[in-house]
Design an enzyme around this catalytic site. Sequence first.
Site, PDB file in Angstrom:
ATOM      1  N   SER A 190      56.194  77.399  47.865  1.00 18.55           N
ATOM      2  CA  SER A 190      55.348  76.193  46.510  1.00 18.55           C
ATOM      3  C   SER A 190      54.588  77.039  46.463  1.00 18.55           C
ATOM      4  CB  SER A 190      55.645  75.671  47.070  1.00 18.55           C
ATOM      5  OG  SER A 190      54.205  74.217  46.381  1.00 18.55           O
ATOM      6  N   TYR A 224      50.616  70.266  54.068  1.00 24.18           N
ATOM      7  CA  TYR A 224      51.156  70.947  53.063  1.00 24.18           C
ATOM      8  C   TYR A 224      51.220  72.868  53.029  1.00 24.18           C
ATOM      9  CZ  TYR A 224      55.235  71.337  49.691  1.00 24.18           C
ATOM     10  OH  TYR A 224      56.207  71.941  48.576  1.00 24.18           O
TER      11      TYR A 224
HETATM   12  C1  8X3 Z   1      55.351  71.813  45.476  1.00 26.35           C
HETATM   13  C2  8X3 Z   1      54.299  71.873  44.667  1.00 26.35           C
HETATM   14  O1  8X3 Z   1      51.411  71.102  43.531  1.00 26.35           O
HETATM   15  O2  8X3 Z   1      52.993  69.886  45.235  1.00 26.35           O
HETATM   16  O3  8X3 Z   1      55.783  72.254  46.093  1.00 26.35           O
HETATM   17  O4  8X3 Z   1      51.950  71.307  45.951  1.00 26.35           O
HETATM   18  S1  8X3 Z   1      52.621  70.641  44.552  1.00 26.35           S
END
Ligand code: 8X3
Length: 257
Positions: free
Chosen positions: A141, A154
Amino acid sequence: MSDSQRSALVTGATSGIGRATAKKLVSDGWMVFAAGRRQEHLESLAAESGQLAGKLVPVATDVTDEASIHTLFTTIEAAGGIDTVLNIAGGALGTEPIAEAKLEDWQWMIETNVLGSLRIIRKFLPMLRAHGEGTILNLTSTAGVVTYEGGAGYNAAKYGQHALTGALRLEEAEHNIRVVEVLPGLVKTEEFAYNRMRGDESKAADVYAGVSKPLTADDVADVCAYAVNLPHHINLDEIVMRPVKQAAQHKLIRDTE
Ligand code: 8X3
């Protein structure tokens, strides 16, 4: 299986980018082992792929479970093996700042995104090395290369998966395995934001509000398929892809009416 028949494992194939990528590769003539946790989603994927040029074999799999991965491996080995692995299983949970971070969210994200990829790679590396022209594609990502507020958990998971991918490319070049990383920005899928917002549909919709054309799962699937369909000596190391309206993580253009 003929020598020219390309064959792949796609994880996270029950929905979103994984599902779209599995279908795209089958339509390109590949034999695809579609791995995901939810059996009923795999069955509908197999049904949808029935008329396409290649073949799809659904295998119920949990990438956080070694025994489940072993079953997946023996199924694939018995069917003739693969030359390509696409690690697409993963996801985000929560948008809390670090001050309010939930440890269990971080643990889930690291388990699925980082350790899930690691388990799959470790298990299938000998098969890919033996093939002689292996490919591993890790779907990370833009969150793996840019931090943002509310993104730390994340970010940590995707930075970890990004690091794993870079080291893997260096380590496996000697074995003629190419290692591709696809790093998407804003992609509108049915589950990503919904899961991240813990099932709150209104908060999930807010993520994409006013963004006229976010990326779709099919957009990312096309790019993943392009990378693995290229002649094997061409390695697209890192492909960052975003919708035009998201020029950077901090610059998302929302149309207002
Ligand atoms: C998803 C992109 O911008 O939500 O992997 O982190 S974001």
